[in-house]
Design an enzyme around this catalytic site. Structure first.
Site, PDB file in Angstrom:
ATOM      1  N   ASN A   9       0.745  -1.212  -0.517  1.00  0.00           N
ATOM      2  CA  ASN A   9      -0.284  -0.076  -0.123  1.00  0.00           C
ATOM      3  C   ASN A   9       0.607   1.326   0.064  1.00  0.00           C
ATOM      4  O   ASN A   9       1.666   1.620   1.253  1.00  0.00           O
ATOM      5  CB  ASN A   9      -1.096   0.526   1.075  1.00  0.00           C
ATOM      6  CG  ASN A   9      -1.954   1.641   1.277  1.00  0.00           C
ATOM      7  OD1 ASN A   9      -1.499   2.129   0.282  1.00  0.00           O
ATOM      8  ND2 ASN A   9      -2.221   1.277   2.455  1.00  0.00           N
ATOM      9  N   LYS A  11       0.338   4.442  -0.567  1.00  0.00           N
ATOM     10  CA  LYS A  11      -0.409   5.282   0.529  1.00  0.00           C
ATOM     11  C   LYS A  11       0.065   6.495  -0.727  1.00  0.00           C
ATOM     12  O   LYS A  11       0.231   6.702  -1.823  1.00  0.00           O
ATOM     13  CB  LYS A  11      -0.047   5.597   1.576  1.00  0.00           C
ATOM     14  CG  LYS A  11       0.118   4.766   2.653  1.00  0.00           C
ATOM     15  CD  LYS A  11       0.464   5.226   3.717  1.00  0.00           C
ATOM     16  CE  LYS A  11       0.001   3.616   4.326  1.00  0.00           C
ATOM     17  NZ  LYS A  11       0.111   3.481   6.061  1.00  0.00           N
ATOM     18  N   HIS A  97      -9.351   1.478   4.316  1.00  0.00           N
ATOM     19  CA  HIS A  97      -8.174   1.450   5.335  1.00  0.00           C
ATOM     20  C   HIS A  97      -8.552   2.248   6.190  1.00  0.00           C
ATOM     21  O   HIS A  97      -9.455   3.755   6.387  1.00  0.00           O
ATOM     22  CB  HIS A  97      -7.234   2.023   4.419  1.00  0.00           C
ATOM     23  CG  HIS A  97      -5.867   2.526   5.047  1.00  0.00           C
ATOM     24  ND1 HIS A  97      -5.218   3.618   5.454  1.00  0.00           N
ATOM     25  CD2 HIS A  97      -4.755   1.403   4.900  1.00  0.00           C
ATOM     26  CE1 HIS A  97      -3.936   3.021   6.645  1.00  0.00           C
ATOM     27  NE2 HIS A  97      -4.044   1.535   5.880  1.00  0.00           N
ATOM     28  N   GLU A  99      -6.443   5.235   7.617  1.00  0.00           N
ATOM     29  CA  GLU A  99      -6.318   6.194   7.594  1.00  0.00           C
ATOM     30  C   GLU A  99      -7.489   6.710   6.898  1.00  0.00           C
ATOM     31  O   GLU A  99      -8.138   8.124   6.862  1.00  0.00           O
ATOM     32  CB  GLU A  99      -4.768   6.627   6.902  1.00  0.00           C
ATOM     33  CG  GLU A  99      -4.012   6.080   6.984  1.00  0.00           C
ATOM     34  CD  GLU A  99      -2.866   6.167   6.677  1.00  0.00           C
ATOM     35  OE1 GLU A  99      -2.565   5.530   5.130  1.00  0.00           O
ATOM     36  OE2 GLU A  99      -1.677   5.227   7.531  1.00  0.00           O
ATOM     37  N   GLU A 169      -5.092  -4.739  10.612  1.00  0.00           N
ATOM     38  CA  GLU A 169      -4.582  -3.998  10.985  1.00  0.00           C
ATOM     39  C   GLU A 169      -4.647  -3.013  12.354  1.00  0.00           C
ATOM     40  O   GLU A 169      -5.444  -1.627  12.092  1.00  0.00           O
ATOM     41  CB  GLU A 169      -4.224  -2.691   9.418  1.00  0.00           C
ATOM     42  CG  GLU A 169      -4.231  -3.544   8.340  1.00  0.00           C
ATOM     43  CD  GLU A 169      -3.751  -1.906   7.092  1.00  0.00           C
ATOM     44  OE1 GLU A 169      -2.583  -2.847   6.658  1.00  0.00           O
ATOM     45  OE2 GLU A 169      -3.921  -1.304   6.815  1.00  0.00           O
ATOM     46  N   GLY A 175       2.148   2.893  10.404  1.00  0.00           N
ATOM     47  CA  GLY A 175       3.682   3.974  10.335  1.00  0.00           C
ATOM     48  C   GLY A 175       4.332   4.363  11.924  1.00  0.00           C
ATOM     49  O   GLY A 175       4.499   5.198  11.942  1.00  0.00           O
ATOM     50  N   SER A 215       3.245  -2.171   9.988  1.00  0.00           N
ATOM     51  CA  SER A 215       4.738  -1.677  10.770  1.00  0.00           C
ATOM     52  C   SER A 215       5.330  -3.602  10.191  1.00  0.00           C
ATOM     53  O   SER A 215       6.356  -3.999  10.933  1.00  0.00           O
ATOM     54  CB  SER A 215       5.091  -1.137  11.935  1.00  0.00           C
ATOM     55  OG  SER A 215       4.485   0.054  12.399  1.00  0.00           O
TER      56      SER A 215
HETATM   57  P1  PGA Z   1       2.655   0.627   7.475  1.00  0.00           P
HETATM   58  O1  PGA Z   1       1.520   0.536   6.989  1.00  0.00           O
HETATM   59  O2  PGA Z   1       3.423  -0.533   7.020  1.00  0.00           O
HETATM   60  O3  PGA Z   1       3.564   1.987   6.712  1.00  0.00           O
HETATM   61  O4  PGA Z   1       2.366   0.255   8.938  1.00  0.00           O
HETATM   62  C1  PGA Z   1       0.463  -0.283   7.191  1.00  0.00           C
HETATM   63  C2  PGA Z   1      -0.522   0.203   6.201  1.00  0.00           C
HETATM   64  O5  PGA Z   1      -1.614   1.083   6.334  1.00  0.00           O
HETATM   65  O6  PGA Z   1      -1.513  -0.690   4.967  1.00  0.00           O
END
Ligand code: PGA
Length: 255
Positions: A9, A11, A97, A99, A169, A175, A215
């Site tokens: 992903n 982003k 997601h 976010e 998640e 992140g 992460s």
């Molecule tokens: P990240 O993001 O691996 O940077 O923690 C994962 C995601 O949001 O899908």
């Protein structure tokens, strides 16, 4: 046997030319045999999808978008439809997601509509669920995730549910560099699988692909992907470099 799925992903990262460069590098580093045993998916920003498809060609690396609009077409300035995604070469789309839930106020009900629109057009929805830190500290993560699943999957029949992927998640792990422990993640995955069995049936729950995200990187992938109910990863940061992304794919290949 569930096939492992490693999904990137991206982003809001990478321009069109950077997308092309990263995909060329990923293709160069990936061994063909890895793609026999692992499904690989990349999800660049909308504007790069068409260019990405041209680079991916018939490489067997799947292309996905990060969002979709729930309506077929029309006066929705700034939005992108399912038909456009399919026509740009997408086979998958991330929906719900955290976010999008947090910054764009997407509700479970809206995510349900997006998911159905994706299915209608033959796109595989990768549906994201997960609790916040506050919810985990209150120990209500199971109720939260099961509630999200109930609402996001409402109205799906036995055939439709078999076409989706669920990504767990935990919001506190996205992140932040804080990963759920393999045991914490697997415990939730087992809960989700059992819950899908209750909502649908045991065979469907045994076959559904459950990704972990938050992460996940080339250092912790070995442990996480060894767990019984973790079928792959939805990877943000570590999917932006060809070396780390392909390392994770190679780890998944051996699981
Ligand atoms: P990240 O993001 O691996 O940077 O923690 C994962 C995601 O949001 O899908």
């Amino acid at each position: 046997m569930r096939k492992k799925l490693i999904a990137g992903n991206w982003k809001m990262n990478k321009t069109v030319s950077e997308t092309e460069e990263l995909l060329v590098n990923i293709k160069h580093l990936i061994h063909g045999d890895a793609l026999q045993t692992v499904d690989v998916l990349v999800c660049p920003p909308f504007v790069s999808l068409y260019a990405a498809k041209n680079i991916l060609g018939n490489s067997n690396i799947h292309l996905g978008a990060q969002n979709i609009h729930q309506e077929e077409e029309g006066a929705y300035t700034g939005e992108v439809s399912a038909k456009m995604l399919v026509n740009s070469g997408c086979s998958h789309v991330i929906v719900g997601h955290s976010e999008r839930r947090q910054y764009f106020i997407e509700t479970n009900e809206l995510i349900n509509l997006k998911l159905k629109k994706a299915l209608e057009h033959g796109l595989v929805p990768v549906v994201c669920v997960g609790e916040t830190l506050d919810q985990r500290e209150k120990n209500v993560q199971i109720e939260i995730v099961n509630g999200q699943i109930t609402k996001c999957l409402a109205g799906l029949d036995d055939e439709e549910i078999q076409k989706i992927v669920i990504a767990y998640e935990p919001v506190w792990a996205i992140g932040t560099g804080k990963t759920a422990t393999p045991e914490q993640a697997n415990e939730m995955h087992i809960n989700i699988r059992n819950f899908i069995s209750e909502l649908f049936n045991n065979e469907i729950s045994e076959n559904i692909v459950l990704l972990y995200g938050g992460s996940l990187n080339d250092k912790n992938a070995e442990e996480l992907l060894s767990m019984s109910d973790i079928d792959g990863g939805l990877i943000g940061g570590a999917s932006l470099k060809a070396e780390s992304f392909v390392k994770i794919i190679n780890i998944a290949k051996n699981k």
